[in-house]
Design an enzyme around this catalytic site. Structure first.
Site, PDB file in Angstrom:
ATOM      1  N   LYS A  29       6.554   7.125  -1.244  1.00  0.00           N
ATOM      2  CA  LYS A  29       6.786   6.902   0.182  1.00  0.00           C
ATOM      3  C   LYS A  29       8.069   6.135   0.481  1.00  0.00           C
ATOM      4  O   LYS A  29       8.892   6.572   1.276  1.00  0.00           O
ATOM      5  CB  LYS A  29       5.578   6.180   0.780  1.00  0.00           C
ATOM      6  CG  LYS A  29       4.286   6.986   0.629  1.00  0.00           C
ATOM      7  CD  LYS A  29       3.073   6.199   1.051  1.00  0.00           C
ATOM      8  CE  LYS A  29       1.802   7.024   0.902  1.00  0.00           C
ATOM      9  NZ  LYS A  29       1.498   7.357  -0.507  1.00  0.00           N
ATOM     10  N   GLU A 134      -0.848  -1.523   3.124  1.00  0.00           N
ATOM     11  CA  GLU A 134       0.428  -0.889   3.433  1.00  0.00           C
ATOM     12  C   GLU A 134       1.010  -0.245   2.181  1.00  0.00           C
ATOM     13  O   GLU A 134       0.905  -0.794   1.076  1.00  0.00           O
ATOM     14  CB  GLU A 134       1.418  -1.922   3.980  1.00  0.00           C
ATOM     15  CG  GLU A 134       0.983  -2.588   5.281  1.00  0.00           C
ATOM     16  CD  GLU A 134       1.086  -1.658   6.474  1.00  0.00           C
ATOM     17  OE1 GLU A 134       1.781  -0.621   6.384  1.00  0.00           O
ATOM     18  OE2 GLU A 134       0.477  -1.979   7.513  1.00  0.00           O
ATOM     19  N   CYS A 135       1.645   0.905   2.348  1.00  0.00           N
ATOM     20  CA  CYS A 135       2.266   1.593   1.217  1.00  0.00           C
ATOM     21  C   CYS A 135       3.610   0.986   0.862  1.00  0.00           C
ATOM     22  O   CYS A 135       4.140   1.236  -0.220  1.00  0.00           O
ATOM     23  CB  CYS A 135       2.437   3.071   1.528  1.00  0.00           C
ATOM     24  SG  CYS A 135       3.624   3.387   2.863  1.00  0.00           S
ATOM     25  N   GLY A 136       4.190   0.200   1.768  1.00  0.00           N
ATOM     26  CA  GLY A 136       5.481  -0.414   1.524  1.00  0.00           C
ATOM     27  C   GLY A 136       6.601   0.172   2.355  1.00  0.00           C
ATOM     28  O   GLY A 136       7.695  -0.385   2.429  1.00  0.00           O
ATOM     29  N   MET A 137       6.345   1.303   3.013  1.00  0.00           N
ATOM     30  CA  MET A 137       7.383   1.968   3.796  1.00  0.00           C
ATOM     31  C   MET A 137       7.913   1.080   4.918  1.00  0.00           C
ATOM     32  O   MET A 137       9.089   1.124   5.278  1.00  0.00           O
ATOM     33  CB  MET A 137       6.822   3.267   4.391  1.00  0.00           C
ATOM     34  CG  MET A 137       7.861   4.166   5.031  1.00  0.00           C
ATOM     35  SD  MET A 137       7.103   5.544   5.919  1.00  0.00           S
ATOM     36  CE  MET A 137       6.161   6.312   4.606  1.00  0.00           C
TER      37      MET A 137
END
Length: 289
Positions: A29, A134-137
């Site tokens: 992502k 959160e995925c970090g995006m």
């Protein structure tokens, strides 16, 4: 870059999402998003994040400047709630993911999405049993952190490139590859199992391959009643009855698992130097005891 799940799993293993959620989020992502934004010369972009989703989104502003790249980030639905979103979808006959009709209130990819419990929050089904939702995006990162992550990604990718070939070499000499899926099946047989637990990115594990394969050839040549096996312990868990004996840290580790009357094998950890003659001598001594 890869274009299919099969290619991804060959490059990073089948359970990167579980072994390292941060690396998984980065390669699936964060990096693709940044590459797209950079390639298109984007100066501002729009997200669908809402404060009602809670967690790290609870305080988002309508307009942000991402400290990572100084791009403007617009969050026009920041003040909306879930029901407002779907009322708008209904009123304007917009397409939407049909999984929402089955109780999924937040949808990501197949390995990070489960149905959410109403009492636990809209995004409770995302990244289940993980600290971050959160995925970090949308999390800012500095150049040093990105560089460190890219080195880690390369290390893991190189490790699985080696492991793909190592599995083939092992199979040719009768070494069994053990995974979460077949662990109990392998242990169900009558023969003792000598199991190497390794991580593909570990240099010591790669260095052990020559001696491990040599040991397997000796066992098969001499007709020992022994299964020689290997398991990626970084991405595979063992069943509950075996978890405690496998709690030792560090790789590579070598275990001898022998059948017992209870049906759950005894587990013995080898603590000596991992060299061919010493390993072979130890396992034969233990089997003769």
């Amino acid at each position: 870059h890869v274009s299919t799940r099969e290619e991804f799993e060959k490059k990073f293993g089948k359970r990167l999402w579980k072994a390292s959620p941060e690396v998984y989020g980065y390669v699936t992502k964060v990096e693709p998003t940044k590459r797209a934004l950079d390639g298109l010369g984007v100066q501002a972009w729009i997200t669908g994040r809402r404060r009602s989703q809670g967690g790290q989104r609870a305080q988002i502003a309508l307009v942000e400047i991402d400290p990572s790249d100084r791009r403007i980030k617009l969050n026009p639905m920041a003040n909306w709630v879930h029901d407002q979103v779907f009322q708008y979808v209904k009123d304007h006959k917009l397409p939407y993911n049909k999984l929402h009709d089955e109780g999924y209130t937040s949808i990501g990819d197949v390995v990070s999405t489960e149905k959410a419990e109403a009492s636990e929050g809209e995004r409770s089904g995302r990244f289940k049993n993980q600290e971050s939702k959160e995925c970090g995006m949308h999390l800012s990162t500095d150049a040093s952190s990105v560089s460190k992550m890219e080195r880690l990604v390369e290390k893991i990718s190189n490790g699985y490139e080696w492991d793909n070939d190592a599995r083939e070499r092992a199979a040719k000499i009768g070494i069994v590859t053990v995974t979460e899926e077949n662990f109990e099946e392998v242990m169900a047989g009558a023969a003792p199992v000598l199991l190497e637990v390794y991580a593909p990115w570990c240099g010591h594990c790669r260095a052990l391959e020559r001696d491990w394969n040599k040991l397997a050839r000796a066992v098969h040549t001499d007709g020992d009643n022994l299964i020689v096996a290997r398991m990626d312990g970084w991405q595979n868990d063992v069943p509950a009855p075996y978890q405690k004996p496998f709690e030792a840290t560090g790789v590579p580790r070598v275990y001898l698992l022998r059948p017992t009357a209870s049906g759950v094998r005894s587990v013995e950890l080898y603590e000596g130097e991992k060299e061919y003659s010493l390993l072979l001598g130890w396992v034969r001594e233990r089997l003769a005891a």
